[in-house]
Design an enzyme around this catalytic site. Structure first.
Site, mmCIF file in Angstrom:
data_model
loop_
_atom_site.group_PDB
_atom_site.id
_atom_site.type_symbol
_atom_site.label_atom_id
_atom_site.label_comp_id
_atom_site.label_asym_id
_atom_site.label_seq_id
_atom_site.Cartn_x
_atom_site.Cartn_y
_atom_site.Cartn_z
ATOM 1 N N LYS A 46 11.361 56.263 33.999
ATOM 2 C CA LYS A 46 11.401 57.391 33.046
ATOM 3 C C LYS A 46 10.662 58.603 33.610
ATOM 4 C CE LYS A 46 9.467 55.122 29.684
ATOM 5 N NZ LYS A 46 9.300 53.841 30.382
ATOM 6 N N GLU A 87 -0.519 59.289 28.289
ATOM 7 C CA GLU A 87 -0.181 58.774 29.614
ATOM 8 C C GLU A 87 -1.438 58.680 30.487
ATOM 9 O OE1 GLU A 87 3.059 57.644 30.654
ATOM 10 O OE2 GLU A 87 3.027 57.675 28.483
ATOM 11 N N ARG A 88 -1.289 58.054 31.622
ATOM 12 C CA ARG A 88 -2.426 57.844 32.521
ATOM 13 C C ARG A 88 -2.854 59.163 33.145
ATOM 14 N NH1 ARG A 88 1.628 54.553 32.961
ATOM 15 N NH2 ARG A 88 1.390 52.308 32.584
#
Length: 493
Positions: free
Chosen positions: A173, A199-200
């Site tokens: 993705k 997210e990271r």
């Protein structure tokens, strides 16, 4: 920098003196903070500041009674204790807007987090806006080209619409989103806004570096609410990015590409906030207000007479289950759904798009044209027939099929390989130079494969190429003849 509005004065209840509205903390449960006020009760969405140097920020979510409010902390609550003084800022969460925010990276409060000086000449606007009214929206349907063959041919995107990238962990993705940024910023005269929700932080840092190296950062804004931050922060970062996008659309009349990675994390943050606020969970533990919260965000993404916000959203699908309530609710807002397949990824067919499950509301003759529609339908029909024949081939072998069916299999396998594409975003990993393919070249390639023009070429000649002409340069006709002689049915009847 944080917008310091804690000093905003309010009129006293009984006289004309100007006072700062103060309260005190009466309860703390994780990120949930209850605050009591003696005079003036803060309104919903107002920001409260407390702690040393007012570094703890709380957003009012509900008014419990005539004196108490309950809010969710947007920052960590370490050091907070009952009885500590709280200041009501009197304003909601605000985002910076202006030309100077381009090429910068921000957090949910509009603070620059790219180690550069704070931007100057900016305005601050509330992140809470109503969607454009129906009278302001444009009713014209236009196609938004991406330069990615599989998407442009079978799942055309809508200008001013919303497209979802559905897939489990590790199917590509984020890579597909990154590739779209590379392709769009290069030939669209608009602004790209990347919104990272939950997210990271490693991914954010890598994306910033890659965009800078690719030379597309001068037309980008990045906003991040990272995985390690409180749920309130992750819940609001999407609204911050949308406020910036609305500025470029409404004030500067520019087209905006809004990329959200990952919209499921927005729903997940809302679920955490709902649980912390003590609301009764709904099906599978999701918040009862999920549909309303998602609609409030998605309906602001629209095509108006001033410009368009086109959104591409990565949607993590828990356990690859497309019937999960989060996936189902997101589906209802999209004009195109791109489903990523773990099976195709394992076969090396990148982008790993499930060509039969993916669909678009734009794929109609009145919008894409008769030729494009007819070709897309023929491609889908061929791939669907191949899908039905796979079990027979696996059990009995290709030789047991009729000549017509073997032709279908040969065409479908070449189509699958032609619809793969080397990405600019993965050049450093694959060693293959990225390709940007126009819609006309993509349609031309599919049409020529369906006419059996490439039946004498090996399937590998069509793998990871751009336009169809590259197959002829890589492998002349007859290159697969030895294999064909050993196994004639593999190529032709």
């Amino acid at each position: 920098m944080l917008n310091r509005v804690a000093e905003t004065p309010k009129k006293g209840a009984n006289d004309d003196t100007l006072l700062i509205n103060r309260g005190k903390v009466v309860s703390i449960r994780g990120s949930v903070v209850d605050v009591e006020f003696e005079h003036h009760l803060p309104s919903i969405y107002s920001l409260l500041r407390t702690g040393e140097n007012a570094h703890i920020v709380v957003e009012v979510m509900t008014q419990i009674d005539a004196r108490r409010v309950r809010g969710i902390a947007l920052t960590a609550t370490q050091g907070l204790a009952r009885g500590i003084s709280v200041e009501d800022t009197g304003v909601p969460l605000r985002a910076p807007v202006g030309k100077m925010i381009i090429s910068r990276m921000f957090d949910v409060f509009g603070r620059a987090i790219d180690h550069l000086p704070a931007p100057s000449d900016i305005q601050w606007r509330s992140v809470h806006h109503a969607p454009p009214s129906l009278s302001e929206r444009s009713t014209k349907s236009e196609i938004f080209e991406t330069g990615i063959k599989a998407i442009d041919v079978l799942v055309p995107l809508e200008r001013g619409g919303k497209a979802g990238l559905f897939g489990g962990a590790g199917v590509g993705k984020t890579v597909l989103l990154t590739e779209m940024i590379h392709n769009m910023v290069g030939h669209q005269h608009g602004v790209s806004i990347f919104c990272g929700i939950g997210e990271r932080c490693r991914e954010g840092e890598e994306l910033y570096r890659d965009m800078k190296a690719a030379g597309v950062l001068p037309n980008m804004v990045m906003v991040f609410g990272q995985m390690n931050e409180p749920p309130g922060c992750r819940f609001r970062v999407g609204s911050t990015a949308l406020t910036m996008a609305e500025y470029f659309r409404d004030d500067e009349h520019r087209d905006v590409l809004l990329l959200i990675d990952n919209i499921f994390r927005f729903i997940q943050a809302g679920m955490e906030v709902s649980g912390l606020m003590g609301q009764m969970p709904s099906r599978l533990g999701y918040q009862p207000t999920m549909s309303t919260e998602l609609s409030g965000l998605e309906e602001r993404i629209a095509n108006t007479n001033a410009g368009a916000i086109t959104s591409i959203q990565a949607v993590y699908v828990p356990a690859d289950d497309l019937t999960d309530p989060a996936a189902v609710h997101v589906f209802s807002h999209l004009s195109a759904s791109i489903v990523l397949s773990r099976k195709r990824a394992s076969e090396g067919l990148y982008p790993a798009i499930d060509l039969l499950q993916s669909n678009s509301k734009m794929a109609t003759p009145g919008i894409v044209g008769e030729r494009h529609y007819a070709l897309a339908q023929e491609v889908r029909r061929t791939l669907a027939q191949y899908d039905d024949l796979k079990d027979v081939v696996a059990m009995l072998g290709l030789e047991q099929l009729s000549p017509d069916d073997r032709n279908v299999v040969a065409r479908a396998r070449r189509l699958e390989r032609f619809l793969t594409q080397p990405f600019f975003a993965t050049e450093q990993f694959s060693g293959m130079k990225g390709k940007l393919v126009s819609l006309s070249d993509s349609l031309d390639g599919c049409e020529r494969i369906l006419r059996d023009e490439f039946k004498d070429y090996p399937e590998s000649a069509l793998y990871m190429i751009g336009a169809i002409g590259e197959a002829k340069k890589q492998s002349p006709p007859g290159a697969c003849k030895p294999a064909a002689q050993a196994k004639p049915a593999a190529v032709s009847p």
